[in-house]
Every structure is written in structure tokens, then in C-alpha cells.
Motif scaffolding. Structure first.
Motif, mmCIF file in Angstrom:
data_model
loop_
_atom_site.group_PDB
_atom_site.id
_atom_site.type_symbol
_atom_site.label_atom_id
_atom_site.label_comp_id
_atom_site.label_asym_id
_atom_site.label_seq_id
_atom_site.Cartn_x
_atom_site.Cartn_y
_atom_site.Cartn_z
ATOM 1 N N ASN A 1 50.573 5.530 -80.673
ATOM 2 C CA ASN A 1 51.020 4.654 -79.776
ATOM 3 C C ASN A 1 50.329 4.457 -78.605
ATOM 4 O O ASN A 1 50.142 3.679 -77.930
ATOM 5 N N MET A 2 49.530 5.585 -78.039
ATOM 6 C CA MET A 2 48.722 5.620 -76.893
ATOM 7 C C MET A 2 47.659 4.581 -77.087
ATOM 8 O O MET A 2 47.051 3.619 -76.299
ATOM 9 N N ASN A 3 46.687 4.600 -78.332
ATOM 10 C CA ASN A 3 45.893 4.048 -78.659
ATOM 11 C C ASN A 3 46.038 2.384 -78.709
ATOM 12 O O ASN A 3 45.306 1.463 -78.144
ATOM 13 N N ILE A 4 47.436 2.184 -79.277
ATOM 14 C CA ILE A 4 48.067 0.742 -79.118
ATOM 15 C C ILE A 4 48.059 0.305 -77.744
ATOM 16 O O ILE A 4 47.710 -0.870 -77.574
ATOM 17 N N HIS A 5 48.701 1.055 -77.057
ATOM 18 C CA HIS A 5 48.904 0.705 -75.523
ATOM 19 C C HIS A 5 47.606 0.402 -74.781
ATOM 20 O O HIS A 5 47.643 -0.695 -74.235
ATOM 21 N N ILE A 6 46.421 1.202 -74.978
ATOM 22 C CA ILE A 6 45.353 1.183 -74.334
ATOM 23 C C ILE A 6 44.767 -0.167 -74.937
ATOM 24 O O ILE A 6 44.017 -0.823 -74.227
#
Length: 479
Positions: free
Chosen positions: A393-398
Motif C-alpha cells: 500500500n505504501m509503495n503504491i501511494h509513493i
């Protein structure tokens, strides 16, 4: 048709004695007094047993077996169990000692151990093998030679996930309610608490270690080689679990696997062999010989003497000895098997300037990933379970923020790669890679710090002796 040739061994050869000789050679480069060195070198406990097992037809067979705990400087002890009619006390003691030094070099907090049952598993039915394995486990439980905090076996030659499942089931039935019981053995199926990546771990560790060595410009220049694996000629002896995976990873990395050797023959192709295709051929025909496009060698041992950059003996002990060492053309030998070189061969090859990467840490991939499995069993949680989705989720957000700022979109394949959160096998591979790279450089640092140490085996022993010595000293058992 190629013929098999047994390795020539020097008369009265003792595997354990050769380990002690290597230890003594390295000990003079350490600070430890004689008494501490004697304690580090000694096998602390040797359990030799004979037990009856009832076979089909109401026949009783007496089985000979061993479990050796070489060192208790750290607990539990750790080491595989092999099924072979060549098993004897000398071999098991030597392998247990190597496990102590191996664990020390790769910073795995175990003492060394090893087990063996003197049988040829090909001569027994699955039912008979199960009876033997369960009775052996019961004998270990009786003497407190197995347990998650005492001694943790693993697979070795002739054993695998199936045998480890039988050991686990027998142990937990005799020790009901033990909350960490799954940690009594490693190399289990994933469904029973095993870890993903364990099967290929030893071969992958061999690949990581040799790849890192080949990236050291200074060492490659001494051998007249360019850094990297691309185009390097590789020979692998043994198409078992370790040899197959080592060959597979080298092939995928761009090296040429020019020769593959098995007990019943050897095949050669200067343009390179695809290990997966050779394995399929063996599964279809029962042998690697007569592989399309490859040359059958007259004797399987001739494969060891072919021209190559890297030779990986991944099967038997003592295959390179005083009788053939001077004919070995490899510039690098990676010991994927335990003890594939005799001390005499070591001296000859070192004098020729060959870099011998010793079994003591090169084939430590198995015990390293077994350590990860043991930790998983004690923590009762799968690697990656807590963090995988958060990372994704964090990678997608970044990624979304970067795309918005730049006005550019990545394609779907790149998006999946960037977004991927580490799951269990990713973390296992990452931990194994870090372990093997760190171990190689620790051993090289020992050589660089003492110019009188001319070979990696001696440097590896020095590294291991120092770590075990510090552990014993910290225990305060020496007044």
C-alpha cells in the motif's frame, strides 16, 4: 555408455582427522591457548545406537545409527541426518565439527551436530523407512538428543521433507503440549511449519557466495579472469538438490554450464548445457548420459578434469584427491558438498594458485535457512504476514505521488514490480544473500589481515575458531 568410477581415497583416510588437521593449521594464527583450542576441537557428545525394527514378513533388522553433538558453546545444536550405508562414526563426527565452524562463520547461533543411519534408503520401502526414522527419533528423545532448545536435526543426504515430517510427528507425540515442538526439526514441508525457499537454499547459497567472489576485481585479476559471471565456464558434479540448483542459478546468470557429472556418467558441451533440460532428460531416461547435443565422457570422473573457470563438486566426499588434483584445470573450486577435497588435494591446488572456497561456509545456505525456519517456528508467525500489505500500500501511494508530480505513468508490469511487498520467500532469499556475502568478506578480511594465511580454508577456520573461542570465554567456564 559412460561408466562410474568411485573416488580414489588414500588408505586409512579419516575425514575427522582431516578436519582436525585443518583446524590445527589454522589454530596457530589465533590467540587462544592450547586448552581452549582442545575444547573447541573436541566432540562433546557421541551417541552411537543400535535398535531393532520389525520389517515386513515379521523379520527383525538391527539398525546402526549415530547422533553427534560437537559443540555446546551455543544451544541448540544443529545438523542434518543422512541415510547412507557409508555412515560411520568418523564421518558423523567430522560433519558435526564442520557444522560448528559453519554456523560460526555465517553467524547462526547454533552448536554443530550431525546424525546418520547406516542404511541405503533405496533398499527399503517407504513403510520401512518410516519405521526406522520414527524409532531413531524415539531413541533421540530418550537421551534428550532432540528438541527445539537442545538439538535440531534437518535433511541431509538421503533424507528430505518426508523424513522430517516423521521426526516431527514422533517428537510431538512423545512430548505432547510442547508449544515450540515444531522447532524440533527443520526442513519440514511448509504445511507443517517449514519455510519457503528451504529446498533450494544450499544451492542458492553456493551461487550467492561464488557470484560475490567473482565480483571481487582483485581476486579475478590474480586468476586472469574478468569480474562477473557472464560467460564463465562452470562444471557441476552432482545433479541432486544442491548441484541442480547451483547449476540452474549459474545458467540463469549467464554462465556456461559446460559439464554435468552424475554417479553413472558425465556429459559435456562447450557451448553450455541447460540444467532444466538435462534434468528432464534424466527423469525421462533414468540417466543424464546421451543428452542430445552433448558428448558422453568415458568416465564420470573425467568431468572433473575438463577445462573450466569454476568447478563445483556437489555430491561426494574426497572426489578430488592426491591422485587427480594436479589434473584439475579449474581456477575456482566451490565446495558445495561436504569434504570433496582431501588435505593432499588442498595443498596441490593451493600451490597452483587455485582459489578453493571451502564447504565450511559455501554450503551454509541450508543451515542459514533452517535457522530462519526455526525462528519462524518459535515466533509462530509466517515471514511477511505482518508487513507485506502495508509495504504494498505504501509503495503504491509513493508511486502515485511520483506519477502525479511528473505527469508520467509507468506500465502495468513496472507497477506490479514496484508495488510488490516482500513475502516469505523474498525475505528468505534476501537474508540468505546477505549472509553469504557477509561471510565471504569476513573470510577474505582474515586473509588480508594476515599475509601468512594463503588459502580461504585456513582463513575460514581462523574466523570460526575466534568466534567459538569468544563464546566459550564469555560463558566463563575457563577459570
Amino acid at each position: 555408455m559412460a561408466t562410474a568410477t568411485a573416488p580414489v581415497q588414500e588408505a586409512h583416510y579419516s575425514f575427522f582427522k582431516s578436519v582436525e588437521e585443518s583446524f590445527d593449521k589454522a589454530a596457530k594464527f589465533t590467540k587462544w591457548e592450547k586448552g581452549i583450542l582442545e575444547q573447541i576441537k573436541a566432540c562433546n557428545a557421541v551417541y552411537r545406537m543400535k535398535f531393532p525394527v520389525r520389517m515386513e514378513g515379521n523379520r527383525i533388522e538391527v539398525i546402526e545409527a549415530y547422533r553427534v553433538q560437537h559443540s555446546h558453546h551455543k544451544l541448540p545444536c544443529k545438523g542434518g541426518i543422512r541415510f547412507s550405508d557409508e555412515v560411520n562414526q568418523d564421518e558423523v563426527m567430522a560433519l558435526a565439527a564442520l557444522m560448528t565452524y559453519k554456523c560460526a562463520i555465517v553467524n547462526v547461533p547454533f552448536g554443530g551436530a550431525k546424525g546418520g543411519i547406516k542404511i541405503n534408503p533405496r533398499h527399503y520401502t517407504p513403510f520401512q523407512l518410516e519405521s526406522i526414522t520414527r524409532r531413531y527419533t524415539a531413541e533421540l528423545v530418550k537421551k534428550n538428543f532432540i528438541g527445539p532448545g537442545v538439538d535440531v536435526p534437518a535433511p541431509d543426504y538421503g533424507t528430505g521433507e518426508r523424513e522430517m515430517s516423521w521426526i516431527l510427528d514422533t517428537y510431538t507425540s512423545l512430548r505432547p503440549g510442547e508449544i515450540d515442538g515444531a522447532g524440533c526439526v527443520t526442513g519440514k514441508p511448509v504445511a507443517l511449519g517449514g519455510v519457503r525457499g528451504r529446498k533450494e537454499a544450499t544451492g542458492l547459497g553456493v551461487f550467492y557466495g561464488l557470484r560475490e567472489l567473482c565480483n571481487v576485481k582483485e581476486d579475478m585479476e590474480k586468476l586472469g579472469l574478468t569480474p562477473g559471471l557472464e560467460g564463465k565456464k562452470v562444471i557441476v558434479q552432482g545433479m541432486g538438490n544442491v548441484g541442480y540448483h547451483a547449476a540452474k542459478y549459474f545458467h540463469e546468470a549467464g554462465a556456461k554450464v559446460v559439464c554435468l557429472i552424475e554417479w553413472d556418467g558425465a556429459i559435456y558441451n562447450e557451448q553450455g548445457l541447460n540444467p532444466d533440460e538435462v534434468l528432464k532428460h534424466r527423469n525421462d531416461t533414468g540417466s543424464i548420459v546421451n543428452f542430445p547435443g552433448a558428448q558422453n565422457l568415458a568416465k564420470n570422473t573425467d568431468g572433473l578434469e575438463q577445462d573450466c573457470d569454476i568447478l563445483i563438486p556437489a555430491a561426494l566426499e574426497n572426489v578430488i584427491h592426491g591422485g587427480n588434483a594436479d589434473r584439475i584445470k579449474a581456477k575456482i573450486i566451490g565446495e558445495a558438498a561436504n569434504g570433496p577435497l582431501t588435505p593432499e588435494a588442498d595443498e596441490i591446488l593451493n600451490a597452483k594458485g587455485v582459489i578453493v572456497v571451502p564447504d565450511m561456509f559455501l554450503n551454509a545456505g541450508g543451515v542459514t535457512v533452517s535457522y530462519f525456519e526455526w525462528l519462524k517456528n518459535l515466533s509462530h508467525v509466517r515471514y511477511g504476514r505482518l508487513g507485506k500489505r502495508f509495504d504494498e500500500n505504501m509503495n503504491i501511494h509513493i508511486l502515485s505521488v511520483i506519477e502525479e508530480m511528473t505527469g508520467r505513468k509507468v506500465n502495468e508490469q513496472e507497477r506490479k514490480f514496484i508495488a510488490h511487498g516482500a513475502d516469505e520467500v523474498d525475505l528468505v532469499y534476501s537474508g540468505l544473500e546477505e549472509t553469504m556475502i557477509a561471510a565471504l568478506h569476513e573470510v577474505r578480511d582474515v586473509m588480508n589481515q594476515n599475509k601468512d594465511i594463503k588459502d580461504m580454508r585456513t582463513a575460514a577456520y581462523v574466523c570460526a575458531i575466534n568466534k567459538v573461542g569468544v563464546a566459550y570465554e564469555s560463558l566463563g567456564i575457563f577459570p
